[in-house]
Scaffold this active site. Structure first.
Site, short mmCIF file in Angstrom:
data_model
loop_
_atom_site.label_atom_id
_atom_site.label_comp_id
_atom_site.label_asym_id
_atom_site.label_seq_id
_atom_site.Cartn_x
_atom_site.Cartn_y
_atom_site.Cartn_z
N TYR A 1 33.15 40.20 50.54
CA TYR A 1 34.46 40.10 49.90
C TYR A 1 34.30 39.55 48.48
CZ TYR A 1 38.73 37.81 48.38
OH TYR A 1 39.77 37.37 47.61
N SER B 1 44.89 31.39 41.00
CA SER B 1 45.41 32.71 41.38
C SER B 1 46.72 32.59 42.14
CB SER B 1 44.37 33.41 42.26
OG SER B 1 44.95 34.50 42.95
N GLN C 1 47.82 32.27 37.22
CA GLN C 1 47.74 33.74 37.20
C GLN C 1 48.86 34.33 38.05
OE1 GLN C 1 46.14 35.61 40.14
NE2 GLN C 1 47.03 37.46 39.24
N TYR D 1 50.59 37.57 39.87
CA TYR D 1 50.74 38.94 40.34
C TYR D 1 52.23 39.15 40.48
CZ TYR D 1 45.84 39.83 41.64
OH TYR D 1 44.49 40.05 41.63
N THR E 1 48.19 39.49 35.45
CA THR E 1 47.14 40.46 35.73
C THR E 1 47.76 41.84 35.82
OG1 THR E 1 45.81 38.79 36.82
CG2 THR E 1 45.30 41.09 37.35
N ARG F 1 37.75 48.74 47.98
CA ARG F 1 36.50 47.97 48.08
C ARG F 1 35.84 48.36 49.39
NH1 ARG F 1 39.89 42.84 45.85
NH2 ARG F 1 40.56 43.96 43.98
N LYS G 1 45.89 39.90 31.40
CA LYS G 1 44.52 40.08 31.93
C LYS G 1 44.37 41.45 32.56
CE LYS G 1 41.33 38.04 35.30
NZ LYS G 1 41.42 38.88 36.50
N HIS H 1 38.60 43.38 36.27
CA HIS H 1 38.71 42.68 37.55
C HIS H 1 37.33 42.56 38.21
CE1 HIS H 1 42.45 41.67 39.99
NE2 HIS H 1 41.51 41.30 40.83
N ILE I 1 29.69 37.74 33.37
CA ILE I 1 29.09 36.55 32.74
C ILE I 1 28.24 35.81 33.77
CG2 ILE I 1 29.60 34.32 31.61
CD1 ILE I 1 30.59 36.66 29.94
N ARG J 1 32.82 35.40 39.68
CA ARG J 1 31.84 35.29 40.77
C ARG J 1 30.84 34.17 40.55
NH1 ARG J 1 32.38 40.67 40.08
NH2 ARG J 1 33.10 41.96 41.82
C1 LIG Z 1 36.55 37.12 45.15
C2 LIG Z 1 37.35 37.45 43.93
C3 LIG Z 1 38.73 37.29 43.95
C4 LIG Z 1 39.49 37.59 42.80
N1 LIG Z 1 40.83 37.37 42.82
C5 LIG Z 1 41.55 37.57 41.69
C6 LIG Z 1 42.92 37.24 41.65
O1 LIG Z 1 43.48 36.74 42.63
N2 LIG Z 1 43.60 37.50 40.51
C7 LIG Z 1 43.00 38.03 39.40
O2 LIG Z 1 43.64 38.23 38.38
N3 LIG Z 1 41.69 38.34 39.41
C8 LIG Z 1 40.95 38.11 40.52
N4 LIG Z 1 39.61 38.37 40.51
C9 LIG Z 1 38.97 38.86 39.28
C10 LIG Z 1 38.48 37.69 38.42
O3 LIG Z 1 39.55 36.97 37.88
C11 LIG Z 1 37.62 38.17 37.26
O4 LIG Z 1 38.32 39.15 36.55
C12 LIG Z 1 36.27 38.73 37.69
O5 LIG Z 1 35.73 37.98 38.76
C13 LIG Z 1 35.31 38.70 36.52
O6 LIG Z 1 34.10 39.27 36.83
P1 LIG Z 1 32.84 38.38 37.31
O7 LIG Z 1 33.08 38.09 38.74
O8 LIG Z 1 31.69 39.28 37.07
O9 LIG Z 1 32.81 37.12 36.47
C14 LIG Z 1 38.84 38.09 41.65
C15 LIG Z 1 37.45 38.25 41.64
C16 LIG Z 1 36.70 37.93 42.76
C17 LIG Z 1 35.22 38.09 42.71
#
Ligand SMILES: Cc1cc2nc3c(=O)[nH]c(=O)nc-3n(C[C@H](O)[C@H](O)[C@H](O)COP(=O)(O)O)c2cc1C
Length: 407
Positions: free
Chosen positions: A47, A129, A150, A152, A178, A187, A275, A299, A333, A354
């Protein structure tokens, strides 16, 4: 011979604390990812780690940083290196923001609280989030640091308005809307595993859980996890297992459009960050709409597979919008050198998702501290190595694309 042997033998002090021991053996975010993979049940790791469809975009997000190389300068007096900058009109010690990630408590029982505390210690903004497993108020109670919220956009605008009011009342500085989630990306790791939030216990998850007793024990001991901001307020508030796709596709408003930015302006007094901007045209449009910042983001490759890597958009977007809007680069990053590259191309700061989740899974709150320290030290070291003593000296002349193509 014994004397020679004694002079060269150095045993590492045995570290009794298991978390410290684990973290002391890691040298990079990738090492933490491997530890996270070992510690988490497969469905939970997937996940976090997974992305949409063939995961091409997720791969390209990180690969883009490897395609950009430095053009270092020497003899530039880097005795003192300053990594500080400003963001949304306020000082920032490092060009870094912690990105919003939903459901952080599946990585560690402290979840969002741990991440918010670590961010506050480092004086960096933490973005909570909408789909968090700790509420707006719970996070505010443990962090006096900079906090962003953030959003939604639920079909039920009353619910969104209430969340904005709660965020304002508890001192969140900015909202991050977002805009790349009109529908949920597919996914396929989650599809294959039938993954739900919260994870439901079936025979396969029981076996997986038994193979990861540390995680299972802390998961079962903690309060049940749910979408903390909307408990009791929305159909399927996360207390019953639901696939993320079903949840988002029924709850979120796919009709969201540019006209709605005005609605947010009338319900939120502070700065607005958009975003999920993925093109020069939309970056211009966002600047015209008057938002304070945009996060170039796909994302983390979890939405549209085949979207461009944010790093490749930074320079063209910076050229198109100039100083009208601040640019955040989000996706891929993993090192301080990545931050230096994005800033050199024209980003004000980066966001990371991540990397800190791997840290959280590998070592709880201390794992998040580890990641922030790693990114800070990496930024400082890289600046020293490229001959920049100040963030203002990070300019496009310091980098070039290895394939020679202009982006
Ligand atoms: C497990 C997970 C959950 C995420 N949940 C959200 C979220 O709730 N809202 C959102 O805007 N982005 C969410 N994202 C995206 C992150 O904000 C971000 O854009 C993304 O992780 C950046 O890439 P990186 O993981 O390579 O740093 C999520 C990403 C991951 C990995």
């Amino acid at each position: 011979m014994l004397r020679t042997l004694r002079s060269v033998l150095r045993f590492r002090r045995l570290e009794r604390d298991a978390v410290a021991r684990r973290l002391s053996r890691a040298a990079s975010v990738e090492d933490l990812r491997r530890i996270a993979r070992r510690r988490l049940p497969g469905g939970v790791f997937d996940y976090i780690d997974g992305a949409a469809e063939d995961e091409l975009t997720a791969g390209r997000n990180t690969a883009a940083f490897r395609t950009l190389e430095f053009r270092p300068r020497v003899l530039r007096d880097v005795a003192e290196i300053r990594t500080d900058t400003t963001l949304l009109g306020r000082p920032l010690p490092l060009p870094l923001v912690l990105a919003p990630t939903g459901f952080s408590r599946i990585a560690d029982p402290q979840g969002e609280l741990a991440v918010a505390r670590a961010a506050a210690r480092a004086d960096l903004p933490y973005t909570l989030s909408t789909l968090s497993t700790r509420s707006i108020e719970e996070v505010a109670a443990v962090s006096t640091g900079r906090r962003w919220f953030q959003v939604y956009v639920w079909r039920d605008r009353g619910l969104v308005r209430e969340m904005l009011e709660r965020a304002a009342a508890t001192g969140y500085e900015a909202i991050v809307i977002t805009v790349d989630t009109a529908v949920l990306g597919r996914r396929e790791r989650d599809v294959r595993r039938g993954f739900t939030l919260p994870p439901k216990l079936g025979l396969d998850t029981l076996i997986d859980g038994a193979l990861h007793p540390g995680w299972t024990w802390s998961f079962l001991r903690a309060d049940p996890i749910a979408f903390a901001n909307v408990v009791g307020r929305s159909v399927g508030d996360g207390s019953d297992p639901v696939s993320l796709a079903d949840y988002i596709n029924t709850q979120f408003d796919p009709a969201l459009s540019w006209d709605d930015i005005a609605w947010f302006r009338s319900h939120w007094d502070g700065p607005i960050v958009l975003k999920g901007v993925q093109s020069v045209a939309d970056a211009r449009r966002a600047a015209d709409a008057g938002v304070e910042a945009i996060a170039l983001s796909n994302h983390g490759g979890r939405q549209l597979d085949g979207a461009p890597p944010p790093l490749e958009l930074v320079a063209p977007v910076a050229e198109a919008v100039g100083d009208r809007v601040e640019i955040l680069c989000d996706g891929g990053i993993r090192r301080g050198s990545d931050i230096v590259k994005a800033v050199a191309l024209g980003a004000r700061a980066c966001m990371t998702g991540r990397a800190y989740l791997y840290g959280l899974a590998a070592g709880g709150e201390r794992g998040v501290d580890w990641v922030i320290d790693h990114l800070r030290e990496g930024t400082r070291r890289t600046m020293g190595l490229v001959g920049a003593s100040d963030v203002a000296e990070l300019t496009p002349e310091l980098v070039r694309w290895r394939d020679g193509e202009r982006r």
